[in-house]
Motif scaffolding. Structure first.
Motif, PDB file in Angstrom:
ATOM      1  N   HIS A  78      -3.129  -0.648  -4.099  1.00 24.89           N
ATOM      2  CA  HIS A  78      -3.001  -1.859  -3.293  1.00 24.89           C
ATOM      3  C   HIS A  78      -2.694  -3.016  -4.238  1.00 24.89           C
ATOM      4  O   HIS A  78      -3.557  -3.449  -4.990  1.00 24.89           O
ATOM      5  CB  HIS A  78      -4.324  -2.088  -2.544  1.00 24.89           C
ATOM      6  CG  HIS A  78      -4.243  -3.106  -1.467  1.00 24.89           C
ATOM      7  ND1 HIS A  78      -3.678  -2.846  -0.245  1.00 24.89           N
ATOM      8  CD2 HIS A  78      -4.666  -4.383  -1.425  1.00 24.89           C
ATOM      9  CE1 HIS A  78      -3.763  -3.928   0.500  1.00 24.89           C
ATOM     10  NE2 HIS A  78      -4.355  -4.870  -0.190  1.00 24.89           N
ATOM     11  N   GLU A 117      -4.050   4.960  -2.301  1.00 23.42           N
ATOM     12  CA  GLU A 117      -5.154   4.071  -2.686  1.00 23.42           C
ATOM     13  C   GLU A 117      -4.708   2.933  -3.603  1.00 23.42           C
ATOM     14  O   GLU A 117      -5.530   2.227  -4.153  1.00 23.42           O
ATOM     15  CB  GLU A 117      -6.306   4.855  -3.346  1.00 23.42           C
ATOM     16  CG  GLU A 117      -6.861   5.972  -2.497  1.00 23.42           C
ATOM     17  CD  GLU A 117      -7.733   5.498  -1.357  1.00 23.42           C
ATOM     18  OE1 GLU A 117      -8.380   4.448  -1.490  1.00 23.42           O
ATOM     19  OE2 GLU A 117      -7.760   6.188  -0.327  1.00 23.42           O
ATOM     20  N   ASN A 151       0.877  -1.167   0.000  1.00 26.13           N
ATOM     21  CA  ASN A 151       0.000   0.000   0.000  1.00 26.13           C
ATOM     22  C   ASN A 151       0.914   1.216   0.000  1.00 26.13           C
ATOM     23  O   ASN A 151       1.637   1.450   0.962  1.00 26.13           O
ATOM     24  CB  ASN A 151      -0.903   0.003   1.231  1.00 26.13           C
ATOM     25  CG  ASN A 151      -1.909   1.120   1.199  1.00 26.13           C
ATOM     26  OD1 ASN A 151      -1.780   2.064   0.433  1.00 26.13           O
ATOM     27  ND2 ASN A 151      -2.916   1.026   2.037  1.00 26.13           N
TER      28      ASN A 151
END
Length: 85
Positions: free
Chosen positions: A44, A42, A38
């Motif tokens: 991932h 935002e 991460n």
């Protein structure tokens, strides 16, 4: 995937964004673990490696990360942050 290939895949994954925070988790006594990145934006990304959690923990430390479990006992993943150089 052999342990050597798993080590190489982990190193390649970390090298892409070495300053990101990583988390990993696996089922008890599993030979495979999922590690996720991460980068705080935002994004991932995750990969699955044929490496048990103990070996992955050791590998992350060898790559210059500090890993620990979260304070919340309901969460069982390990969080790894890069150590300052």
């Amino acid at each position: 995937m052999s342990e050597t290939k798993s080590q190489e895949a982990l190193k390649d994954f970390i090298t892409q964004k070495p300053q990101s925070q990583y988390t990993f988790d696996s089922e008890r006594d599993s030979s495979a673990s999922e590690i996720c990145r991460n980068d705080g934006q935002e994004n991932h990304d995750c990969i699955t490696l044929q490496m048990n959690a103990k070996k992955l923990f050791e590998s992350m430390q060898n790559l210059g990360f500090f890993c620990a479990m979260p304070i919340d006992p309901a969460r069982t993943y390990m969080a790894c942050k890069p150590l300052r150089k």
